[in-house]
Design an enzyme around this catalytic site. Structure first.
Site, PDB file in Angstrom:
ATOM      1  N   HIS A 207       0.837  -1.198   0.000  1.00 56.01           N
ATOM      2  CA  HIS A 207       0.000   0.000   0.000  1.00 56.01           C
ATOM      3  C   HIS A 207       0.875   1.251   0.000  1.00 56.01           C
ATOM      4  O   HIS A 207       2.067   1.200   0.300  1.00 56.01           O
ATOM      5  CB  HIS A 207      -0.934  -0.025   1.208  1.00 56.01           C
ATOM      6  CG  HIS A 207      -2.073  -0.987   1.036  1.00 56.01           C
ATOM      7  ND1 HIS A 207      -3.085  -1.128   1.955  1.00 56.01           N
ATOM      8  CD2 HIS A 207      -2.365  -1.854   0.021  1.00 56.01           C
ATOM      9  CE1 HIS A 207      -3.956  -2.025   1.525  1.00 56.01           C
ATOM     10  NE2 HIS A 207      -3.531  -2.492   0.361  1.00 56.01           N
TER      11      HIS A 207
ATOM     12  N   GLU B 191       1.121   3.819   1.957  1.00 57.97           N
ATOM     13  CA  GLU B 191       1.760   4.203   3.220  1.00 57.97           C
ATOM     14  C   GLU B 191       3.050   3.398   3.435  1.00 57.97           C
ATOM     15  O   GLU B 191       4.071   3.941   3.869  1.00 57.97           O
ATOM     16  CB  GLU B 191       0.826   3.918   4.408  1.00 57.97           C
ATOM     17  CG  GLU B 191      -0.496   4.667   4.374  1.00 57.97           C
ATOM     18  CD  GLU B 191      -1.595   3.922   3.608  1.00 57.97           C
ATOM     19  OE1 GLU B 191      -1.294   3.287   2.587  1.00 57.97           O
ATOM     20  OE2 GLU B 191      -2.751   3.988   4.050  1.00 57.97           O
TER      21      GLU B 191
ATOM     22  N   CYS C 254      -5.732   1.474   5.902  1.00 53.67           N
ATOM     23  CA  CYS C 254      -6.551   0.277   6.142  1.00 53.67           C
ATOM     24  C   CYS C 254      -6.257  -0.327   7.508  1.00 53.67           C
ATOM     25  O   CYS C 254      -5.170  -0.211   8.052  1.00 53.67           O
ATOM     26  CB  CYS C 254      -6.329  -0.743   5.032  1.00 53.67           C
ATOM     27  SG  CYS C 254      -4.681  -1.422   4.983  1.00 53.67           S
TER      28      CYS C 254
ATOM     29  N   GLU D  55     -18.315   1.811 -25.516  1.00 54.11           N
ATOM     30  CA  GLU D  55     -17.737   2.440 -26.714  1.00 54.11           C
ATOM     31  C   GLU D  55     -18.635   2.343 -27.942  1.00 54.11           C
ATOM     32  O   GLU D  55     -18.173   2.557 -29.061  1.00 54.11           O
ATOM     33  CB  GLU D  55     -16.364   1.838 -27.024  1.00 54.11           C
ATOM     34  CG  GLU D  55     -15.273   2.347 -26.108  1.00 54.11           C
ATOM     35  CD  GLU D  55     -13.932   2.622 -26.826  1.00 54.11           C
ATOM     36  OE1 GLU D  55     -12.953   2.836 -26.123  1.00 54.11           O
ATOM     37  OE2 GLU D  55     -13.856   2.618 -28.074  1.00 54.11           O
TER      38      GLU D  55
ATOM     39  N   LEU E  46     -25.271   2.329 -26.439  1.00 52.21           N
ATOM     40  CA  LEU E  46     -25.157   3.569 -25.648  1.00 52.21           C
ATOM     41  C   LEU E  46     -26.546   4.026 -25.182  1.00 52.21           C
ATOM     42  O   LEU E  46     -26.746   4.360 -24.008  1.00 52.21           O
ATOM     43  CB  LEU E  46     -24.501   4.671 -26.487  1.00 52.21           C
ATOM     44  CG  LEU E  46     -22.998   4.520 -26.715  1.00 52.21           C
ATOM     45  CD1 LEU E  46     -22.526   5.317 -27.924  1.00 52.21           C
ATOM     46  CD2 LEU E  46     -22.222   4.963 -25.467  1.00 52.21           C
TER      47      LEU E  46
ATOM     48  N   SER F  33     -29.184   2.190 -24.775  1.00 47.95           N
ATOM     49  CA  SER F  33     -29.797   1.330 -23.741  1.00 47.95           C
ATOM     50  C   SER F  33     -29.182   1.591 -22.367  1.00 47.95           C
ATOM     51  O   SER F  33     -29.881   1.522 -21.357  1.00 47.95           O
ATOM     52  CB  SER F  33     -29.810  -0.154 -24.095  1.00 47.95           C
ATOM     53  OG  SER F  33     -28.767  -0.490 -24.912  1.00 47.95           O
TER      54      SER F  33
HETATM   55  C1  AOF Z   1      -4.521   1.733   2.204  1.00 48.84           C
HETATM   56  N1  AOF Z   1      -3.532   2.106   1.338  1.00 48.84           N
HETATM   57  O1  AOF Z   1      -2.605   2.129  -0.691  1.00 48.84           O
HETATM   58  C2  AOF Z   1      -4.691   1.090  -0.468  1.00 48.84           C
HETATM   59  C3  AOF Z   1      -5.748   0.765   0.425  1.00 48.84           C
HETATM   60  O2  AOF Z   1      -5.920  -6.651  -0.366  1.00 48.84           O
HETATM   61  P1  AOF Z   1      -5.187  -5.435   0.087  1.00 48.84           P
HETATM   62  O3  AOF Z   1      -4.355  -5.656   1.306  1.00 48.84           O
HETATM   63  O4  AOF Z   1      -4.407  -4.736  -1.016  1.00 48.84           O
HETATM   64  O5  AOF Z   1      -6.315  -4.368   0.588  1.00 48.84           O
HETATM   65  C4  AOF Z   1      -7.178  -3.796  -0.340  1.00 48.84           C
HETATM   66  C5  AOF Z   1      -8.105  -2.819   0.340  1.00 48.84           C
HETATM   67  O6  AOF Z   1      -7.352  -1.869   1.101  1.00 48.84           O
HETATM   68  C6  AOF Z   1      -8.921  -1.995  -0.656  1.00 48.84           C
HETATM   69  O7  AOF Z   1     -10.131  -2.623  -0.966  1.00 48.84           O
HETATM   70  C7  AOF Z   1      -9.130  -0.693   0.105  1.00 48.84           C
HETATM   71  O8  AOF Z   1     -10.157  -0.814   1.062  1.00 48.84           O
HETATM   72  C8  AOF Z   1      -7.802  -0.543   0.840  1.00 48.84           C
HETATM   73  N2  AOF Z   1      -6.825   0.112  -0.032  1.00 48.84           N
HETATM   74  N3  AOF Z   1      -5.638   1.127   1.720  1.00 48.84           N
HETATM   75  O9  AOF Z   1      -4.398   1.933   3.410  1.00 48.84           O
HETATM   76  C9  AOF Z   1      -3.564   1.798   0.041  1.00 48.84           C
HETATM   77  N4  AOF Z   1      -4.730   0.732  -1.776  1.00 48.84           N
HETATM   78 ZN    ZN Z   2      -3.283  -0.226   3.747  1.00 47.48          ZN
END
Ligand code: AOF
Ligand code: ZN
Length: 363
Positions: A65, A67, A99, A303, A309, A311
């Site tokens: 991610h 962070e 997350c 496209e 389009l 519908s």
């Molecule tokens: C974050 N930082 O850069 C992202 C987040 O399966 P994983 O571990 O990659 O988790 C995916 C979920 O985490 C995604 O559905 C969303 O809720 C969150 N994404 N969170 O802290 C990130 N990409």
């Molecule tokens: Zn995360």
């Protein structure tokens, strides 16, 4: 540099994820500290004199991610002990709530707490039911100062595809067509396998491939496949960040498509709706949406042709409309769909001789 500036940097880092991070959201993160002249401060309120010590973004679905990448970046830039010291007086900026769940990767909040980062500034909460405020709560209960809602509207727009899938259980839908100045999308005498009739110029074709590289899937009607034999890929757009071609989708309810069409080549994945996987007695687009949601597709470009389009418009299935208008007049032919009246223009630009107009639905 203030909170808005840093969150805007997060947005541009996040954008680099394009469709490579889908079905995940696009996330960028920046770590900043007050300047060394202020090093005696607590460092929890990065204001005028501050600078970036690390940045990162979510680059690939299943990968680290944003962070985690930003924290790693600090450790790459500085000696390990000094990096730890800097992190303990830094502010983490991130456009999405960190997350708190175990997904493909461990929770970002655990890492933030472990690093002793004292302040986190967030644009949007993560609507994913597995997170949805729990990330902020966990950070706060660990004594971390959390600021939310910075440029929230812009942050939601950046992640409109992910947010739409999570909240509406369907992809973000973009209706796209090219038209003549007098609003026809093709002459009336198109023949099977005649090849694509192109109104717009080369710049617009490249622009279209770039737009495709941001989306997860493209759908076209059976007739469009038969007359245009399109490839539906991103071949003209080269980027160091993105390489994923969208999923190609079409229909063959009456078993009439020859398997020699480019649509069926092995270059990229294909999804074909037929009487075997769709019930023709039930609303077709509803079944299509269910399947796309099951596949976690964040976005879909419609496209053409005009029938498909229209519908989508009739079924109230659209979020954005992109129209490429060429400076030619056809006089007659296949009429372009009418622009729905609940969209507003958010962008207008020249592309060679053509005009690209992008409309978004009022939210
Ligand atoms: C974050 N930082 O850069 C992202 C987040 O399966 P994983 O571990 O990659 O988790 C995916 C979920 O985490 C995604 O559905 C969303 O809720 C969150 N994404 N969170 O802290 C990130 N990409
Ligand atoms: Zn995360």
């Amino acid at each position: 540099m203030n909170d808005f500036d840093y969150i805007r940097i997060c947005f541009s880092l996040a954008e680099k994820g394009m469709n490579s991070v889908s079905p995940n959201p696009r996330v960028g993160a920046v770590l900043a500290v007050n300047d060394f002249s202020n090093a005696g401060d607590t460092g929890t309120n990065v204001t005028g004199n501050s600078h970036i010590i690390g940045e990162g973004w979510h680059t690939q679905y299943g990968g680290a991610h944003a962070e985690v990448n930003a924290i790693d970046n600090v450790r790459q830039r500085y000696d390990i002990h000094y990096a730890g010291e800097l992190l303990r007086k830094s502010t983490l900026y991130v456009n999405l709530e960190p997350c708190s769940h175990y997904g493909k990767t461990p929770p970002c909040v655990n890492l933030i707490i472990k690093c002793g980062i004292p302040h986190v500034v967030i644009s949007c909460l993560d609507p994913n039911p597995l997170v949805n405020g729990a990330g902020v709560r966990q950070l706060r209960s660990a004594g971390i100062k959390v600021t939310t809602g910075v440029l929230e509207k812009e942050g939601a727009f950046l992640n409109r595809r992910f947010f739409t899938r999570i909240t509406k259980n369907r992809p973000y839908i973009i209706l796209k067509w090219a038209q003549s100045a007098d609003e026809f999308i093709a002459p009336s005498n198109m023949h099977p396998l005649q090849g694509s009739f192109r109104l717009t110029g080369d710049e617009t074709q490249i622009e279209n491939h770039k737009l495709r590289a941001n989306e997860d899937a493209i759908i076209v009607g059976t007739n469009t496949l038969l007359t245009d034999n399109p490839q539906l890929n991103t071949r003209l757009f080269k980027s160091e960040y993105c390489c994923k071609n969208p999923l190609r989708i079409s229909f063959d309810m009456h078993n009439i498509l020859p398997n020699t069409l480019k649509f069926f080549d092995a270059s990229q994945p294909t999804l074909l709706f037929t009487s075997k996987n769709i019930d023709p007695q039930k609303p077709i687009l509803k079944q299509v949406m269910q399947e796309l949601n099951k596949r976690k597709l964040n976005s879909l470009i419609v496209e053409g042709g005009a029938k498909l389009l229209n519908s989508f418009i009739k079924e109230d299935l659209y979020d954005e409309v992109r129209i490429y208008t060429a400076p030619v007049r056809l006089g007659n032919g296949l009429k372009a769909p009418a622009i729905p009246n609940d969209v507003e223009m958010i962008e207008e630009k020249m592309s060679g001789q053509d005009i690209i107009r992008i409309y978004a639905r009022h939210i």
